[in-house]
Design a protein around this motif. Structure first.
Motif, PDB file in Angstrom:
ATOM      1  N   ALA A  25     -11.588  -1.673   0.227  1.00 56.86           N
ATOM      2  CA  ALA A  25     -10.469  -1.638  -0.713  1.00 56.86           C
ATOM      3  C   ALA A  25     -10.849  -2.307  -2.031  1.00 56.86           C
ATOM      4  O   ALA A  25     -10.533  -1.795  -3.112  1.00 56.86           O
ATOM      5  CB  ALA A  25      -9.238  -2.308  -0.104  1.00 56.86           C
ATOM      6  N   LEU A  55      -5.261  -1.357  -4.807  1.00 56.55           N
ATOM      7  CA  LEU A  55      -6.384  -1.572  -3.890  1.00 56.55           C
ATOM      8  C   LEU A  55      -7.002  -2.952  -4.072  1.00 56.55           C
ATOM      9  O   LEU A  55      -7.422  -3.582  -3.093  1.00 56.55           O
ATOM     10  CB  LEU A  55      -7.441  -0.485  -4.081  1.00 56.55           C
ATOM     11  CG  LEU A  55      -7.089   0.869  -3.481  1.00 56.55           C
ATOM     12  CD1 LEU A  55      -8.012   1.957  -4.024  1.00 56.55           C
ATOM     13  CD2 LEU A  55      -7.169   0.818  -1.965  1.00 56.55           C
ATOM     14  N   GLY A 110     -11.072  -0.409  -5.592  1.00 50.79           N
ATOM     15  CA  GLY A 110     -10.235  -0.920  -6.674  1.00 50.79           C
ATOM     16  C   GLY A 110     -11.035  -1.230  -7.927  1.00 50.79           C
ATOM     17  O   GLY A 110     -10.642  -0.866  -9.032  1.00 50.79           O
ATOM     18  N   SER A 148       0.823  -1.205   0.000  1.00 47.59           N
ATOM     19  CA  SER A 148       0.000   0.000   0.000  1.00 47.59           C
ATOM     20  C   SER A 148       0.860   1.259   0.000  1.00 47.59           C
ATOM     21  O   SER A 148       0.565   2.221  -0.721  1.00 47.59           O
ATOM     22  CB  SER A 148      -0.931  -0.017   1.206  1.00 47.59           C
ATOM     23  OG  SER A 148      -1.836   1.053   1.152  1.00 47.59           O
ATOM     24  N   SER A 187     -13.486   3.024   4.911  1.00 43.69           N
ATOM     25  CA  SER A 187     -12.074   2.713   5.156  1.00 43.69           C
ATOM     26  C   SER A 187     -11.574   3.440   6.396  1.00 43.69           C
ATOM     27  O   SER A 187     -10.869   2.863   7.231  1.00 43.69           O
ATOM     28  CB  SER A 187     -11.252   3.114   3.925  1.00 43.69           C
ATOM     29  OG  SER A 187      -9.884   2.901   4.134  1.00 43.69           O
ATOM     30  N   GLU A 204      -4.668   8.091   0.344  1.00 41.17           N
ATOM     31  CA  GLU A 204      -5.413   6.989   0.955  1.00 41.17           C
ATOM     32  C   GLU A 204      -4.542   5.731   1.052  1.00 41.17           C
ATOM     33  O   GLU A 204      -4.540   5.046   2.066  1.00 41.17           O
ATOM     34  CB  GLU A 204      -6.688   6.696   0.162  1.00 41.17           C
ATOM     35  CG  GLU A 204      -7.392   5.414   0.543  1.00 41.17           C
ATOM     36  CD  GLU A 204      -7.877   5.336   1.989  1.00 41.17           C
ATOM     37  OE1 GLU A 204      -8.204   4.220   2.432  1.00 41.17           O
ATOM     38  OE2 GLU A 204      -7.918   6.363   2.693  1.00 41.17           O
ATOM     39  N   LEU A 205      -3.797   5.441  -0.001  1.00 43.98           N
ATOM     40  CA  LEU A 205      -2.909   4.275   0.040  1.00 43.98           C
ATOM     41  C   LEU A 205      -1.824   4.451   1.099  1.00 43.98           C
ATOM     42  O   LEU A 205      -1.468   3.499   1.800  1.00 43.98           O
ATOM     43  CB  LEU A 205      -2.292   4.016  -1.336  1.00 43.98           C
ATOM     44  CG  LEU A 205      -3.221   3.382  -2.362  1.00 43.98           C
ATOM     45  CD1 LEU A 205      -2.612   3.470  -3.755  1.00 43.98           C
ATOM     46  CD2 LEU A 205      -3.517   1.938  -2.000  1.00 43.98           C
ATOM     47  N   ASN A 262      -3.497   3.965   4.502  1.00 42.40           N
ATOM     48  CA  ASN A 262      -3.779   2.546   4.682  1.00 42.40           C
ATOM     49  C   ASN A 262      -2.493   1.785   5.002  1.00 42.40           C
ATOM     50  O   ASN A 262      -2.452   0.971   5.927  1.00 42.40           O
ATOM     51  CB  ASN A 262      -4.434   1.991   3.410  1.00 42.40           C
ATOM     52  CG  ASN A 262      -4.959   0.592   3.593  1.00 42.40           C
ATOM     53  OD1 ASN A 262      -5.638   0.306   4.567  1.00 42.40           O
ATOM     54  ND2 ASN A 262      -4.652  -0.277   2.656  1.00 42.40           N
TER      55      ASN A 262
END
Length: 174
Positions: free
Chosen positions: A70, A40, A74, A14, A99, A152-153, A156
């Protein structure tokens, strides 16, 4: 926790996906969205596997919710927006909220630990990104989707790495 190594790997994937998405957000928003979408999907599949093999309802629920969010983000990113893009806007908003809520849920397990602010911060970033998408004009997503997805990645990845390291530290040694 039996899945701490898997969480660490998912977190690193991630983080790498987030960095790659942030490196080229404006000139290649479609490529960043596709890259983030595939990242994702991979992360969601691995989190789903982690949820499936987790012990206990709380661990399964938190990992399952994060995996579903996720995977849905994705799929939406890889297969593109449907209609005029408003579906993507609202779906991403909802999924970022989910999330963020999953990360905040997971933060309960590290309350009182020095790593608690990282997990709370990651959840807050996801919720704030959802608010940004919800409250801005639809054209914002087209130009800044790579930045939103990259952040966001990264959030995460940070949460998963911190949680895996926390579980490694408290796991009994045999």
């Amino acid at each position: 926790m039996k899945n701490r190594t898997l969480w660490l790997c998912i977190g690193v994937i991630s983080l790498i996906g987030g960095i790659l998405a942030l490196l080229n957000p404006l000139s290649a928003s479609i490529a960043a969205a596709t890259l983030a979408g595939w990242a994702l999907l991979i992360i969601g599949a691995l989190q789903g596997w982690s949820a499936w093999s987790s012990q206990g309802f709380k661990a399964r629920t938190g990992a399952g919710i994060a995996a579903a969010a996720a995977l849905l983000m994705g799929v939406l990113l890889v297969f593109g927006p449907f209609g005029d893009g408003s579906f993507l806007r609202y779906a991403l908003t909802a999924l970022l909220f989910i999330s963020g809520a999953a990360k905040l849920w997971a933060a309960r397990h590290v309350r009182g630990d020095g790593l608690f602010p990282v997990v709370i911060g990651a959840g807050a970033i996801s919720v704030l990104l959802g608010l940004v998408i919800l409250t801005t004009i639809p054209g914002f997503i087209a130009g800044n989707l790579g930045i939103v997805l990259g952040l966001e990645l990264l959030a995460n990845g940070a949460a998963l790495v911190v949680l895996s390291l926390r579980h490694r530290r408290v796991a009994p040694t045999a």
